[in-house]
Design a protein around this motif. Structure first.
Motif, short mmCIF file in Angstrom:
data_model
loop_
_atom_site.label_atom_id
_atom_site.label_comp_id
_atom_site.label_asym_id
_atom_site.label_seq_id
_atom_site.Cartn_x
_atom_site.Cartn_y
_atom_site.Cartn_z
N LYS A 44 67.54 -19.81 26.68
CA LYS A 44 67.22 -21.23 26.58
C LYS A 44 67.89 -21.87 25.37
O LYS A 44 68.45 -22.98 25.46
N ALA A 47 71.69 -22.08 25.95
CA ALA A 47 72.01 -23.20 26.84
C ALA A 47 71.92 -24.53 26.10
O ALA A 47 72.74 -25.43 26.31
N GLU A 51 74.61 -27.55 25.76
CA GLU A 51 74.29 -28.94 26.10
C GLU A 51 74.61 -29.87 24.94
O GLU A 51 75.10 -30.99 25.13
N ARG A 56 76.59 -30.35 30.90
CA ARG A 56 75.42 -30.84 31.62
C ARG A 56 74.91 -29.77 32.58
O ARG A 56 75.70 -29.14 33.30
N VAL A 57 73.60 -29.56 32.59
CA VAL A 57 72.99 -28.60 33.50
C VAL A 57 73.02 -29.16 34.92
O VAL A 57 72.56 -30.28 35.17
N ARG A 60 70.48 -23.91 38.72
CA ARG A 60 70.07 -22.58 38.28
C ARG A 60 70.62 -21.53 39.22
O ARG A 60 70.89 -21.79 40.38
N VAL A 82 71.27 -20.46 33.91
CA VAL A 82 71.59 -21.89 33.99
C VAL A 82 72.98 -22.06 34.57
O VAL A 82 73.90 -21.28 34.26
N PHE A 84 76.02 -24.84 34.62
CA PHE A 84 76.54 -26.09 34.07
C PHE A 84 77.50 -26.74 35.06
O PHE A 84 78.10 -26.07 35.90
N ASN A 159 72.67 -15.06 30.29
CA ASN A 159 72.59 -16.11 31.31
C ASN A 159 72.76 -15.53 32.72
O ASN A 159 73.41 -16.12 33.59
N ASP A 227 69.27 -30.57 41.81
CA ASP A 227 69.66 -29.25 41.32
C ASP A 227 70.33 -28.44 42.43
O ASP A 227 69.94 -28.51 43.60
#
Length: 261
Positions: A44, A47, A51, A56-57, A60, A82, A84, A159, A227
């Motif tokens: 986390k 990531a 960012e 930008r996320v 997942r 994550v 991106f 990740n 997402d």
């Protein structure tokens, strides 16, 4: 559990490893007692560092959901990472092989959410109702931590080994086809290397997305409309080398391809 200073130091080390393409030594051997929650805390923070640099996320990924992948890694529980926006590549992408460390390819389905999903208690049917469309995808695995002897702690911190994904083929509404029976033939340079069926992912790939929503809820997070979710590989990872062409045939759902240069 590890203290905040140690977690920050590991996250910074992994950011630098991504920049230099130099994998760092295994974490579980260097930090006695490091557990899964420590690893997700590292991920986390890692990531958030990216960012802050402007990335930008976009979604997942779920990893280690099939028996094929668990057997290939020796790890017996799923994990997540994550995605991106700059890691989402178009069908037919030309990929710089040296950009990744130990690149490998996996065959997956990707779910584009049309509305939010928040755990706990998310079911397969909730996922299908929330999904706008499902589309074939390839995942390019990368590694910022050395591979030999990894545990779930190393994989989560890294990740879930995501490098990039290639999206292609024919998007379908989740109720238009039986997603359990979506199959793929994975080729490297005109030779079939792997085959698989999507039911290998927890008996239904949407079950992986439900697992993800519930797992994220434990960490105070949820899935959002828009997402893109990589639901997990239903083949073993395939090694790729400079000059290789990768081609995945999903039958009625079309094809996905990329080339490494």
């Amino acid at each position: 559990m590890l203290n905040d200073e140690t977690i920050a130091a590991i996250a910074d080390e992994l950011v630098e490893a991504g920049r230099t393409r130099t994998p760092v030594p295994l974490l579980h051997t260097r930090y006695e007692g490091m557990d899964v929650e420590d690893a997700y805390a590292v991920q986390k923070l890692w990531a958030s560092r990216l960012e802050a640099e402007g990335r930008r996320v976009a979604g997942r990924k779920i990893g280690l959901t099939s028996k094929a992948m668990q057997a290939a890694t020796g790890i017996t529980e799923p994990d997540y990472g994550v995605i991106f926006d700059d890691q989402v590549l178009a069908n037919g992408a030309v990929v710089e092989w040296k950009r990744y460390t130990h690149p490998r390819i996996e065959v997956e389905l990707a779910f584009r959410l049309g509305r939010d999903l928040k755990g706990p208690g998310v079911t397969l049917f909730d996922v299908l109702d929330a999904t706008d469309y499902v589309v074939p995808a390839l995942e390019i695995l990368d590694s910022r931590i050395e591979m030999e002897g990894r545990t779930i702690v190393d994989t989560i911190s890294d990740n879930a080994a995501l490098g990039a994904m290639v999206v292609g083929g024919r998007p379908v509404r989740p109720h238009e086809v039986d997603l359990r029976w979506v199959s793929s033939l994975l080729y490297r340079n005109q030779e079939i290397v792997e085959t698989g069926v999507a039911a290998g992912v927890l008996n239904h790939p949407a079950t992986g997305v439900a697992w993800l929503a519930d797992k994220l809820a434990q960490h105070g997070q949820d899935l959002r409309a828009g997402d893109l979710i990589l639901a997990g590989s239903f083949t073993r990872p395939m090694w790729v080398y400079e000059g290789d062409t990768v081609y995945a045939d999903y039958g009625p759902l079309g094809t996905v391809t990329c080339r490494f240069v």
